[in-house]
Motif scaffolding. Structure first.
Motif, PDB file in Angstrom:
ATOM      1  N   GLU A  18       0.830  -1.215   0.000  1.00  0.00           N
ATOM      2  CA  GLU A  18       0.000   0.000   0.000  1.00  0.00           C
ATOM      3  C   GLU A  18       0.860   1.258   0.000  1.00  0.00           C
ATOM      4  OE1 GLU A  18      -3.506   0.587  -0.154  1.00  0.00           O
ATOM      5  OE2 GLU A  18      -3.249  -1.421  -0.962  1.00  0.00           O
ATOM      6  N   ARG A  19       1.933   1.248   0.760  1.00  0.00           N
ATOM      7  CA  ARG A  19       2.832   2.409   0.791  1.00  0.00           C
ATOM      8  C   ARG A  19       3.429   2.653  -0.586  1.00  0.00           C
ATOM      9  NH1 ARG A  19       8.042   2.898   0.890  1.00  0.00           N
ATOM     10  NH2 ARG A  19       8.498   0.763   1.542  1.00  0.00           N
ATOM     11  N   LEU A  22       0.977   4.092  -3.061  1.00  0.00           N
ATOM     12  CA  LEU A  22       0.788   5.530  -2.872  1.00  0.00           C
ATOM     13  C   LEU A  22       2.019   6.337  -3.284  1.00  0.00           C
ATOM     14  CD1 LEU A  22      -1.040   5.641   0.577  1.00  0.00           C
ATOM     15  CD2 LEU A  22      -2.020   6.140  -1.676  1.00  0.00           C
ATOM     16  N   ARG A  32       3.011  10.534   8.613  1.00  0.00           N
ATOM     17  CA  ARG A  32       1.548  10.509   8.480  1.00  0.00           C
ATOM     18  C   ARG A  32       0.883   9.699   9.591  1.00  0.00           C
ATOM     19  NH1 ARG A  32      -0.215   9.470   2.200  1.00  0.00           N
ATOM     20  NH2 ARG A  32       0.955  11.171   1.254  1.00  0.00           N
ATOM     21  N   HIS A  60      -4.806   4.077   8.555  1.00  0.00           N
ATOM     22  CA  HIS A  60      -5.428   5.381   8.272  1.00  0.00           C
ATOM     23  C   HIS A  60      -4.491   6.242   7.418  1.00  0.00           C
ATOM     24  CE1 HIS A  60      -7.974   8.866   8.826  1.00  0.00           C
ATOM     25  NE2 HIS A  60      -6.910   9.543   9.194  1.00  0.00           N
ATOM     26  N   ALA A  61      -3.204   6.242   7.745  1.00  0.00           N
ATOM     27  CA  ALA A  61      -2.225   7.020   6.985  1.00  0.00           C
ATOM     28  C   ALA A  61      -2.118   6.532   5.543  1.00  0.00           C
ATOM     29  CB  ALA A  61      -0.861   6.945   7.661  1.00  0.00           C
ATOM     30  N   LEU A  62      -2.383   5.248   5.336  1.00  0.00           N
ATOM     31  CA  LEU A  62      -2.342   4.677   3.983  1.00  0.00           C
ATOM     32  C   LEU A  62      -3.672   4.845   3.251  1.00  0.00           C
ATOM     33  CD1 LEU A  62      -0.431   1.373   4.749  1.00  0.00           C
ATOM     34  CD2 LEU A  62       0.435   3.327   3.446  1.00  0.00           C
ATOM     35  N   GLU A  63      -4.635   5.483   3.921  1.00  0.00           N
ATOM     36  CA  GLU A  63      -5.953   5.691   3.326  1.00  0.00           C
ATOM     37  C   GLU A  63      -6.538   4.356   2.873  1.00  0.00           C
ATOM     38  OE1 GLU A  63      -5.050   8.454   0.206  1.00  0.00           O
ATOM     39  OE2 GLU A  63      -4.219   9.894   1.621  1.00  0.00           O
ATOM     40  N   SER A  64      -6.417   3.378   3.748  1.00  0.00           N
ATOM     41  CA  SER A  64      -6.796   2.013   3.420  1.00  0.00           C
ATOM     42  C   SER A  64      -7.737   1.462   4.472  1.00  0.00           C
ATOM     43  CB  SER A  64      -5.530   1.160   3.322  1.00  0.00           C
ATOM     44  OG  SER A  64      -5.804  -0.110   2.826  1.00  0.00           O
ATOM     45  N   SER A  65      -8.087   0.198   4.313  1.00  0.00           N
ATOM     46  CA  SER A  65      -8.891  -0.522   5.286  1.00  0.00           C
ATOM     47  C   SER A  65      -8.035  -1.623   5.888  1.00  0.00           C
ATOM     48  CB  SER A  65     -10.109  -1.165   4.614  1.00  0.00           C
ATOM     49  OG  SER A  65     -10.929  -0.184   4.066  1.00  0.00           O
TER      50      SER A  65
END
Length: 78
Positions: A18-19, A22, A32, A60-65
């Protein structure tokens, strides 16, 4: 490898993917998520267990679930 260690590896891989998706660095993710760079490095390398709060901050910092999964095996039906 125990079940717990396997789960840590799955979580570490999901965070790393995920990082990278992004396009942010480990340092940017640490900032973040309000955690140290060493925490992010250790988590991504599967060398460190983390608290639920830390995990949720990173997610949350990764704007993920939250994800703990790997490809599921088909379920057996009786």
């Amino acid at each position: 490898m125990g079940k717990r260690e396997h789960i840590y590896e799955i979580i570490a891989e999901n965070i790393r993917k995920e990082r990278r998706r992004l396009g942010i660095t480990q340092a940017e993710l640490a900032e973040r998520a309000d955690v140290s760079l060493d925490t992010i490095k250790s988590v991504e390398n599967g060398r460190r267990a983390m608290s639920l709060d830390t995990y949720l901050n990173i997610v949350h910092a990764l704007e993920s679930s939250p994800r703990f999964d790997e490809p599921a095996a088909p379920r057996k039906t009786h």
